[in-house]
Motif scaffolding. Structure first.
Motif, PDB file in Angstrom:
ATOM      1  N   TRP A  18      -7.646 -14.821  -0.145  1.00 46.83           N
ATOM      2  CA  TRP A  18      -7.707 -13.310  -1.213  1.00 46.83           C
ATOM      3  C   TRP A  18      -7.216 -12.101  -0.843  1.00 46.83           C
ATOM      4  O   TRP A  18      -6.464 -10.984  -1.180  1.00 46.83           O
ATOM      5  N   LEU A  19      -8.016 -11.312   0.572  1.00 52.16           N
ATOM      6  CA  LEU A  19      -8.225 -10.017   0.996  1.00 52.16           C
ATOM      7  C   LEU A  19      -6.838 -10.400   1.309  1.00 52.16           C
ATOM      8  O   LEU A  19      -6.275  -9.371   1.488  1.00 52.16           O
ATOM      9  N   VAL A  34      -6.916  -0.395   0.629  1.00 47.95           N
ATOM     10  CA  VAL A  34      -7.496  -1.643   0.556  1.00 47.95           C
ATOM     11  C   VAL A  34      -9.157  -2.259   1.466  1.00 47.95           C
ATOM     12  O   VAL A  34      -9.790  -2.996   1.115  1.00 47.95           O
ATOM     13  N   LEU A  35      -8.633  -1.629   2.529  1.00 50.50           N
ATOM     14  CA  LEU A  35      -9.412  -2.378   3.577  1.00 50.50           C
ATOM     15  C   LEU A  35     -10.844  -1.635   3.424  1.00 50.50           C
ATOM     16  O   LEU A  35     -11.636  -2.357   3.087  1.00 50.50           O
ATOM     17  N   ARG A  36     -10.928  -0.523   2.804  1.00 52.18           N
ATOM     18  CA  ARG A  36     -12.148   0.801   2.564  1.00 52.18           C
ATOM     19  C   ARG A  36     -13.038   0.172   0.938  1.00 52.18           C
ATOM     20  O   ARG A  36     -13.468  -0.071   1.062  1.00 52.18           O
ATOM     21  N   ILE A  40     -13.516  -4.100   4.683  1.00 52.47           N
ATOM     22  CA  ILE A  40     -13.890  -4.651   6.059  1.00 52.47           C
ATOM     23  C   ILE A  40     -12.517  -3.594   6.708  1.00 52.47           C
ATOM     24  O   ILE A  40     -11.955  -2.643   6.252  1.00 52.47           O
ATOM     25  N   SER A  41     -12.623  -4.623   8.033  1.00 49.98           N
ATOM     26  CA  SER A  41     -11.953  -3.525   9.505  1.00 49.98           C
ATOM     27  C   SER A  41     -10.493  -3.901   9.279  1.00 49.98           C
ATOM     28  O   SER A  41      -9.566  -5.347   8.728  1.00 49.98           O
ATOM     29  N   ALA A  42      -9.519  -3.551   9.412  1.00 47.83           N
ATOM     30  CA  ALA A  42      -8.174  -3.901  10.552  1.00 47.83           C
ATOM     31  C   ALA A  42      -8.144  -4.931  11.009  1.00 47.83           C
ATOM     32  O   ALA A  42      -7.564  -5.975  10.846  1.00 47.83           O
TER      33      ALA A  42
END
Length: 140
Positions: A18-19, A34-36, A40-42
């Motif tokens: 989903w992410l 979206v990451l922040r 989550i990290s790239a």
């Protein structure tokens, strides 16, 4: 801003997919948001995308297939297209070689037929024909 505990949250396969979907659907320039937003990290996204694209997300530990089975990402499609083009080029080269070999074999066959016709002695007679010709020939 919250302080990180250094502990990476556990994410299920469905959450990761989903992410990934949400990240890939985000327009250029807002992917970092979206990451922040989800912490989550790239690099995590790259690892998950690689795993998804290489079939490592094919089955969950319970044995259920993910809902994304059979769906090809643009990167995976591009890699498949490149592989298929290489395979096609090899097959076409092999086909050209086979055509040339077949043509050469045909020419060799025609040449051998001509040589056989020009060097062919009188037709061979069977034993019974020879015996008949000997018996029917006048004796002196």
């Amino acid at each position: 801003m919250t302080k990180s505990t250094g502990k990476v949250p556990f994410r299920t396969l469905e959450e990761k997919l989903w992410l990934l979907e949400k990240y890939e659907a985000a327009p250029h320039g807002s992917k970092g948001a979206v990451l922040r937003e989800h912490g989550i990290s790239a690099n995590a996204i790259r690892v998950w995308a690689y795993a998804r694209d290489h079939g490592e997300f094919a089955a969950t530990p319970t044995g259920k297939r993910s809902s994304r089975d059979g769906v090809m990402t643009p990167r995976r499609q591009s890699a498949e297209i490149v592989r298929l083009r290489r395979e096609l080029a090899r097959a076409q080269a092999d086909q050209e070689i086979l055509k040339a070999a077949l043509e050469s074999a045909g020419k060799a066959h025609a040449l051998l037929e001509k040589l056989a016709e020009s060097a062919e002695p009188a037709p061979l007679q069977t034993l019974s024909e020879k015996k008949q010709s000997r018996d029917s020939s006048p004796t002196d």
